[in-house]
Design an enzyme around this catalytic site. Structure first.
Site, mmCIF file in Angstrom:
data_model
loop_
_atom_site.group_PDB
_atom_site.id
_atom_site.type_symbol
_atom_site.label_atom_id
_atom_site.label_comp_id
_atom_site.label_asym_id
_atom_site.label_seq_id
_atom_site.Cartn_x
_atom_site.Cartn_y
_atom_site.Cartn_z
ATOM 1 N N GLY A 1 21.382 -20.817 -10.282
ATOM 2 C CA GLY A 1 20.436 -21.518 -11.151
ATOM 3 C C GLY A 1 20.523 -23.022 -11.107
ATOM 4 O O GLY A 1 19.749 -23.700 -11.806
ATOM 5 N N ALA A 2 21.424 -23.594 -10.297
ATOM 6 C CA ALA A 2 21.570 -25.054 -10.278
ATOM 7 C C ALA A 2 20.294 -25.743 -9.785
ATOM 8 O O ALA A 2 19.859 -26.752 -10.354
ATOM 9 C CB ALA A 2 22.755 -25.454 -9.408
ATOM 10 N N GLY B 1 26.082 -17.787 -15.359
ATOM 11 C CA GLY B 1 24.805 -17.237 -15.779
ATOM 12 C C GLY B 1 23.628 -18.032 -15.250
ATOM 13 O O GLY B 1 23.780 -18.970 -14.462
ATOM 14 N N ASP C 1 21.289 -31.404 -1.751
ATOM 15 C CA ASP C 1 22.378 -30.911 -0.906
ATOM 16 C C ASP C 1 23.661 -30.826 -1.725
ATOM 17 O O ASP C 1 24.681 -31.435 -1.381
ATOM 18 C CB ASP C 1 22.560 -31.847 0.296
ATOM 19 C CG ASP C 1 23.414 -31.228 1.395
ATOM 20 O OD1 ASP C 1 23.744 -30.031 1.295
ATOM 21 O OD2 ASP C 1 23.743 -31.953 2.362
ATOM 22 N N ASN D 1 13.161 -22.282 -2.432
ATOM 23 C CA ASN D 1 14.110 -21.316 -2.994
ATOM 24 C C ASN D 1 14.152 -20.034 -2.149
ATOM 25 O O ASN D 1 14.025 -18.921 -2.658
ATOM 26 C CB ASN D 1 13.718 -20.997 -4.443
ATOM 27 C CG ASN D 1 14.850 -20.327 -5.206
ATOM 28 O OD1 ASN D 1 16.004 -20.702 -5.060
ATOM 29 N ND2 ASN D 1 14.517 -19.333 -6.005
#
Length: 325
Positions: A254-255, A306, A226, A166
């Protein structure tokens, strides 16, 4: 059976812009509770798992909002510490026409950077099925030491250790070299999640050299996502590819955290441990089912605005997978 998924690191406020003032700026910003490991905790809780969050929150209005939002989502906050020495970090989120996001961070100084190893409770790692962290808690030396300490203590307690790179370059001090800092964490994790861009960023000496270095540590399972393109998974003795869901994207914030939350929920529910992880990966129908479930969680998240607010519940995922079967 140990069942708790413990997520460690930052919780912050994602300020999402709305409207356009005609000069390329948002007319106003709305605050959403967020932060990568906090998002993962919320994802697990929404899916019906037992999730805990460990980190430092400020004694300010945003800190109160984050604590309340975690608790409302069903996350156990017994491992949250509070401080009055710094305010809550802010991330201003800008979306392009495709829903891809970019961030402008106001951190440091911020409360989440002040967590130290002594803030872990003596009982923090009891009943922990999985411990999850990401690189945002490695950008400060003191917090990085606490992160590695947490990963080591989780391993000693028999928990599965998860790490999502991340990478957010804007969070790292100017002139720093993150690769040297993130590798010790990568090698302490059993399960590693990377984006395709992060995989390429780490593979400075080629793909095989990256994998060899990863397998020289504790890692036994790597997932590379990806977006809507097929994901890749790797194990020291096998590798594969799996299609992902293609859905209209509203907001990609946030995915990846939703994906990780879905995967960790599956691992905890199936009592996967460092000792039986190899056998779990080798059972391909079970592995593929868990990855498809995690992919559904990530796909649902991109259709919503969000961070905490984008995380699906179990019924959402079941319905989605029936529609896209």
């Amino acid at each position: 059976m140990k069942h708790s998924v413990l997520c460690f690191g930052e919780a912050l406020i994602d300020m999402h812009g709305e409207g356009d003032d005609g000069h390329g700026f948002a007319r106003h910003y709305l605050p959403f509770a967020g932060g990568a490991p906090a998002n993962v905790a919320v994802a697990v809780a929404r899916l019906g798992g037992h999730a805990r969050f460990a980190g430092m929150l400020a004694h300010d209005r945003f800190g109160d909002f984050l604590l309340h939002s975690l608790q409302q989502a069903g996350v156990d906050t017994i491992d949250v510490a509070r401080t009055g020495e710094a305010n809550t970090a802010l991330a201003f989120v800008t979306l392009d026409s495709r829903g891809e996001r970019s961030f402008s961070f106001y951190r440091p100084p911020s409360a989440d950077l002040l967590f130290r190893a002594e803030h872990f409770r003596a009982q923090t790692f009891d009943n922990t099925a999985a411990f999850h962290a990401c690189s945002n808690s490695l950008t400060d030396p003191g917090l990085a030491a606490a992160t590695l300490e947490g990963m080591q203590r989780a391993r000693k307690a028999g928990a599965l250790v998860s790490f999502d790179l991340n990478l957010r370059p804007a969070l790292w001090p100017h002139g720093s070299e993150p690769r040297g800092v993130v590798w010790p964490a990568l090698q302490l994790a059993d399960v590693v999640k990377l984006s395709a861009e992060e995989f390429d960023w780490l593979a400075t000496d080629g793909e095989q050299a990256l994998l060899d270095r990863l397998w020289s540590g504790c890692a036994r399972f790597l997932v590379v996502t990806d977006g809507a393109l097929p994901l890749r998974w790797y194990h020291p003795d096998a590798e594969g590819e799996l299609p992902c869901y293609s859905v209209p994207m509203v907001d990609s914030t946030g995915a990846g955290d939703a994906f990780v939350g879905g995967l960790l929920h599956q691992l905890a529910a199936q009592a996967v441990t460092p000792e039986n992880l190899d056998a779990w990966v080798a059972t391909l129908p079970r592995l593929h089912a868990a990855l498809r479930y995690a992919s559904a969680c990530g796909a649902i998240a991109v259709t919503r605005h969000g961070s905490f607010a984008a995380m699906a519940n179990a019924d959402d995922v079941d319905r989605f997978m029936e529609i896209y079967a």
